[in-house]
Design an enzyme around this catalytic site. Structure first.
Site, PDB file in Angstrom:
ATOM      1  N   HIS A  83      -2.331   7.805   6.716  1.00 32.18           N
ATOM      2  CA  HIS A  83      -1.379   8.547   6.012  1.00 32.18           C
ATOM      3  C   HIS A  83      -2.020  10.157   5.636  1.00 32.18           C
ATOM      4  O   HIS A  83      -1.351  11.021   5.488  1.00 32.18           O
ATOM      5  CB  HIS A  83      -0.807   8.011   4.943  1.00 32.18           C
ATOM      6  CG  HIS A  83       0.584   7.157   5.464  1.00 32.18           C
ATOM      7  ND1 HIS A  83       1.670   7.511   5.975  1.00 32.18           N
ATOM      8  CD2 HIS A  83       0.557   5.635   5.147  1.00 32.18           C
ATOM      9  CE1 HIS A  83       2.375   6.527   6.347  1.00 32.18           C
ATOM     10  NE2 HIS A  83       1.907   5.487   5.712  1.00 32.18           N
ATOM     11  N   CYS A 108       5.944  -0.006   7.154  1.00 31.55           N
ATOM     12  CA  CYS A 108       5.328   1.108   6.418  1.00 31.55           C
ATOM     13  C   CYS A 108       6.610   1.397   5.361  1.00 31.55           C
ATOM     14  O   CYS A 108       7.813   1.272   6.007  1.00 31.55           O
ATOM     15  CB  CYS A 108       5.111   2.093   7.238  1.00 31.55           C
ATOM     16  SG  CYS A 108       4.632   3.772   6.344  1.00 31.55           S
ATOM     17  N   LEU A 109       6.644   1.816   4.308  1.00 36.88           N
ATOM     18  CA  LEU A 109       7.436   2.247   3.289  1.00 36.88           C
ATOM     19  C   LEU A 109       8.121   3.320   3.975  1.00 36.88           C
ATOM     20  O   LEU A 109       9.455   3.783   3.451  1.00 36.88           O
ATOM     21  CB  LEU A 109       6.933   2.197   1.796  1.00 36.88           C
ATOM     22  CG  LEU A 109       6.484   0.904   1.358  1.00 36.88           C
ATOM     23  CD1 LEU A 109       6.135   1.231  -0.116  1.00 36.88           C
ATOM     24  CD2 LEU A 109       7.611  -0.267   1.395  1.00 36.88           C
ATOM     25  N   HIS A 113      -4.503   1.870   7.268  1.00 37.87           N
ATOM     26  CA  HIS A 113      -3.310   2.211   7.471  1.00 37.87           C
ATOM     27  C   HIS A 113      -2.936   3.366   6.393  1.00 37.87           C
ATOM     28  O   HIS A 113      -2.455   4.535   6.754  1.00 37.87           O
ATOM     29  CB  HIS A 113      -2.161   1.176   7.038  1.00 37.87           C
ATOM     30  CG  HIS A 113      -0.706   1.553   7.195  1.00 37.87           C
ATOM     31  ND1 HIS A 113       0.302   1.030   8.228  1.00 37.87           N
ATOM     32  CD2 HIS A 113      -0.005   2.326   6.445  1.00 37.87           C
ATOM     33  CE1 HIS A 113       1.369   1.463   7.747  1.00 37.87           C
ATOM     34  NE2 HIS A 113       1.212   2.361   6.823  1.00 37.87           N
ATOM     35  N   GLU A 114      -3.316   3.158   5.034  1.00 38.06           N
ATOM     36  CA  GLU A 114      -3.024   4.117   3.936  1.00 38.06           C
ATOM     37  C   GLU A 114      -3.922   5.221   4.204  1.00 38.06           C
ATOM     38  O   GLU A 114      -3.481   6.559   4.278  1.00 38.06           O
ATOM     39  CB  GLU A 114      -3.344   3.657   2.928  1.00 38.06           C
ATOM     40  CG  GLU A 114      -2.544   2.461   2.420  1.00 38.06           C
ATOM     41  CD  GLU A 114      -1.048   2.506   2.841  1.00 38.06           C
ATOM     42  OE1 GLU A 114      -0.433   3.725   2.442  1.00 38.06           O
ATOM     43  OE2 GLU A 114      -0.168   1.816   3.023  1.00 38.06           O
ATOM     44  N   GLY A 167       0.913  -1.237   0.030  1.00 40.00           N
ATOM     45  CA  GLY A 167      -0.064   0.246   0.093  1.00 40.00           C
ATOM     46  C   GLY A 167       0.893   1.349   0.003  1.00 40.00           C
ATOM     47  O   GLY A 167       2.027   1.213   0.489  1.00 40.00           O
ATOM     48  N   GLN A 226       2.724  10.018   1.091  1.00 39.60           N
ATOM     49  CA  GLN A 226       4.227   9.266   1.138  1.00 39.60           C
ATOM     50  C   GLN A 226       5.209   9.791   0.062  1.00 39.60           C
ATOM     51  O   GLN A 226       6.534   9.593   0.184  1.00 39.60           O
ATOM     52  CB  GLN A 226       4.302   7.954   1.472  1.00 39.60           C
ATOM     53  CG  GLN A 226       3.572   7.372   2.650  1.00 39.60           C
ATOM     54  CD  GLN A 226       3.218   5.843   2.650  1.00 39.60           C
ATOM     55  OE1 GLN A 226       2.340   5.287   2.029  1.00 39.60           O
ATOM     56  NE2 GLN A 226       4.177   5.311   2.964  1.00 39.60           N
TER      57      GLN A 226
END
Ligand code: NI
Length: 186
Positions: free
Chosen positions: A158, A112-113, A154-155, A67, A72
């Site tokens: 963000h 997470c990235l 989660h996304e 995701g 991000q």
């Protein structure tokens, strides 16, 4: 035959990688303050949005991740991309997502990235009803469960300037912050 082979090769490459050039964007890393930006709703469903969502998918697959939120990649609009399939060929693009959470509360490990190498347990609801638009601006709604529901929550966090380590203790978060900053300098 040489000519024939040449044509064949182009077709094979064309199907496998598509003719569009892949574009990988830079991912902001925690504790970058830009990750705290509140994303604005999308009202322009033009070419730029399509290009951005494709670039975000390229970036997510390459990382690799399941995701990615526009936040991000330092674009502060309400756009997320997700793909939880094993085969990495079931992309979901969500614009202006709103969630209605239900079900049980389940604790699961997340990564997470924007926080490479960090995994922490987070408690989330098991069911997320999603309301929003697709890439063309058509209204969509569907119910997600399990990993997909976790990933979407989660996304969407963000987009609201929130990262998953906000759910853990201040002490642990400070430790993670120091570790990530140290790794980046080294
Ligand atoms: Ni993330």
């Amino acid at each position: 035959t040489q000519y024939k082979n040449f044509i064949l090769k182009i077709i094979i490459c064309g199907t496998k990688f598509s003719l569009r050039q892949m574009s990988v964007l830079e991912i902001l890393k925690f504790p970058d303050p830009r990750l705290r930006t509140i994303a604005k709703p999308v009202d322009d469903f033009g070419k730029n949005l399509k290009t951005l969502s494709q670039d975000m998918l390229d970036t997510m697959y390459q990382a690799p991740g399941i995701g990615l939120a526009a936040t991000q990649v330092n674009v502060h609009i309400q756009l997320i991309v997700v793909d939880i399939s094993q085969t990495k060929d079931e992309p979901v693009i969500l614009v202006n997502p709103e969630l209605e959470l239900s079900g049980e509360i389940l604790e699961a490990e997340e990564g997470c990235l924007s926080l490479p190498g960090i995994y922490e347990k987070v408690s989330r609801r098991t069911i997320a009803k999603v309301f929003g638009q697709d890439i063309e601006g058509n209204d969509i709604n569907f119910t997600s469960e399990g990993l997909l529901a976790v990933c979407i929550q989660h996304e969407v966090d963000h987009l609201r300037g929130k990262v998953f380590v906000d759910y853990i203790s201040n002490l642990k978060r400070s430790r993670i912050k120091r570790k990530l900053v140290k790794n980046r300098v080294a």
